[in-house]
Enzyme design. Structure first.
Site, short mmCIF file in Angstrom:
data_model
loop_
_atom_site.label_atom_id
_atom_site.label_comp_id
_atom_site.label_asym_id
_atom_site.label_seq_id
_atom_site.Cartn_x
_atom_site.Cartn_y
_atom_site.Cartn_z
N ASP A 1 40.72 37.12 43.56
CA ASP A 1 41.61 37.92 42.71
C ASP A 1 40.93 39.21 42.33
OD1 ASP A 1 43.93 38.29 40.72
OD2 ASP A 1 42.13 38.47 39.47
N TYR B 1 39.58 47.29 38.51
CA TYR B 1 38.23 46.77 38.57
C TYR B 1 37.32 47.73 39.33
CZ TYR B 1 40.52 42.36 37.25
OH TYR B 1 41.26 41.39 36.62
N LYS C 1 46.78 43.44 41.63
CA LYS C 1 47.62 43.70 40.46
C LYS C 1 48.24 45.09 40.51
CE LYS C 1 44.68 40.57 37.83
NZ LYS C 1 43.52 40.54 38.75
N PHE D 1 35.15 31.10 31.29
CA PHE D 1 33.94 31.16 30.46
C PHE D 1 34.13 32.08 29.26
CE2 PHE D 1 31.68 30.53 34.75
CZ PHE D 1 31.74 29.14 34.65
#
Length: 329
Positions: A52, A57, A82, A231
């Site tokens: 992904d 990013y 995205k 996390f």
């Protein structure tokens, strides 16, 4: 309700473990091109088949690095990217959390024309003509504040219909949201149906509020949930971040309590963090990030680490996970 995406379900059979590729865009700190490639190779060698990413990013860097890796593969894995941010190339990006990122300024645009261009650029960077999932990125009041209503309206009139047409053309197989808040998921599902929700950081060992509403709704509507940020930005894996920022004292105390129970049962905390969300029937996959081959290999090991039932019982007894939260067998 406009049922854009409900002709057949499930659209995809998702793997239990995927890889979130924000780190490939130099989130928090830079990694080299070579380290990015060895990390991706460790994922593929370990059987990971879902990656992904997003234009945001690293301002295209993550998609470029993933594309370079895909170019050397004989069999393509599942891909997710995205829409919702365009990149103004050549403009200073400002502080976006990505270090030494591409020279491009990200800005929000959920209009149909912008989404078409965003997808075309993503496919070019990835070196493919289609992806498995296209997700509307960071819609919601958490991101947009007072501008949320306007941005929501633009997305509903532009992005989602545009993605529905792309699905008809075979550019993608599934359409959904990629967000960090529950409220926007519920708001969108009041208006349209979705195939996929990538929910980051909201259903984890630290947070289980989606049990009240979103997860049962997704289960009833056959909307697959992918848990990103299992996390919680790293705090459950020993890193000093929570929700992309500093770790509040209350969260640190909770992490310490979880750690004590895990040590009691000889289980790494990251193993419990990865396996816990998967017990809910609405959750199809978890996609932790990794900054190195060693971190990726650790994720692969953690997802298979044996966890005794007594660990989950202890967490429930101490109020660290909700009594109604499903736990792995």
């Amino acid at each position: 309700m406009n049922q854009y995406f409900t002709d057949e379900k499930p659209f995809l059979v998702l793997p239990t473990l995927g890889m979130g590729c924000a780190t490939l865009g130099n989130l928090y700190a830079p990694i080299s091109d070579a380290d990015a490639q060895t990390t991706l190779q460790a994922a593929a060698t370990g059987g990971v088949s879902l990656f992904d990413t997003a234009p945001f990013y690293g301002h295209g860097l993550s998609e470029n690095r993933l594309g370079a890796f895909l170019n050397g593969l004989s069999e393509r894995p599942m891909l997710s990217t995205k829409v919702g941010r365009s990149l103004a190339h050549g403009e200073a990006p400002g502080d976006t959390g990505f270090v030494d990122a591409g020279l491009a300024r990200p800005y929000f645009d959920y209009s149909a024309a912008a989404v078409e261009q965003q997808v075309a650029e993503s496919l070019s960077r990835l070196g493919v003509d289609s992806v498995n999932m296209l997700l509307v990125h960071d819609l919601g009041a958490l991101t947009h504040g007072d501008d949320h209503a306007r941005q929501f309206a633009i997305a509903m009139e532009g992005a989602f219909p545009a993605l529905a047409k792309m699905k008809e053309r075979g550019v993608t197989r599934a359409v959904g949201l990629g967000v960090n808040e529950v409220a926007i998921c519920l708001e969108v599902l009041e208006e349209i149906d979705l195939d996929i929700i990538l929910l980051a950081g909201r259903y984890t060992l630290l947070e289980q509020a989606p049990l009240d509403d979103l997860l049962p709704l997704c289960q009833s509507r056959a909307v697959q949930v992918v848990v990103g940020g299992p996390f919680n930005s790293g705090v459950l894996a020993g890193n000093p971040h929570y929700d992309y920022g500093a770790v509040p004292p209350a969260v640190a105390a909770r992490v310490q309590a979880l750690t004590v129970i895990c040590e009691r049962h000889n289980v790494p905390l990251p193993a419990a963090a990865l396996q816990f969300p998967l017990a809910h029937p609405a959750v199809a996959s978890v996609i932790p990030g990794a900054r190195s081959a060693a971190e990726m290999t650790a994720n692969i090991d953690h997802i298979a680490h044996p966890i005794p039932a007594a660990l989950w019982a202890d967490m429930r007894e101490e109020g660290l996970i909700r009594a109604d939260a499903p736990v792995p067998d």
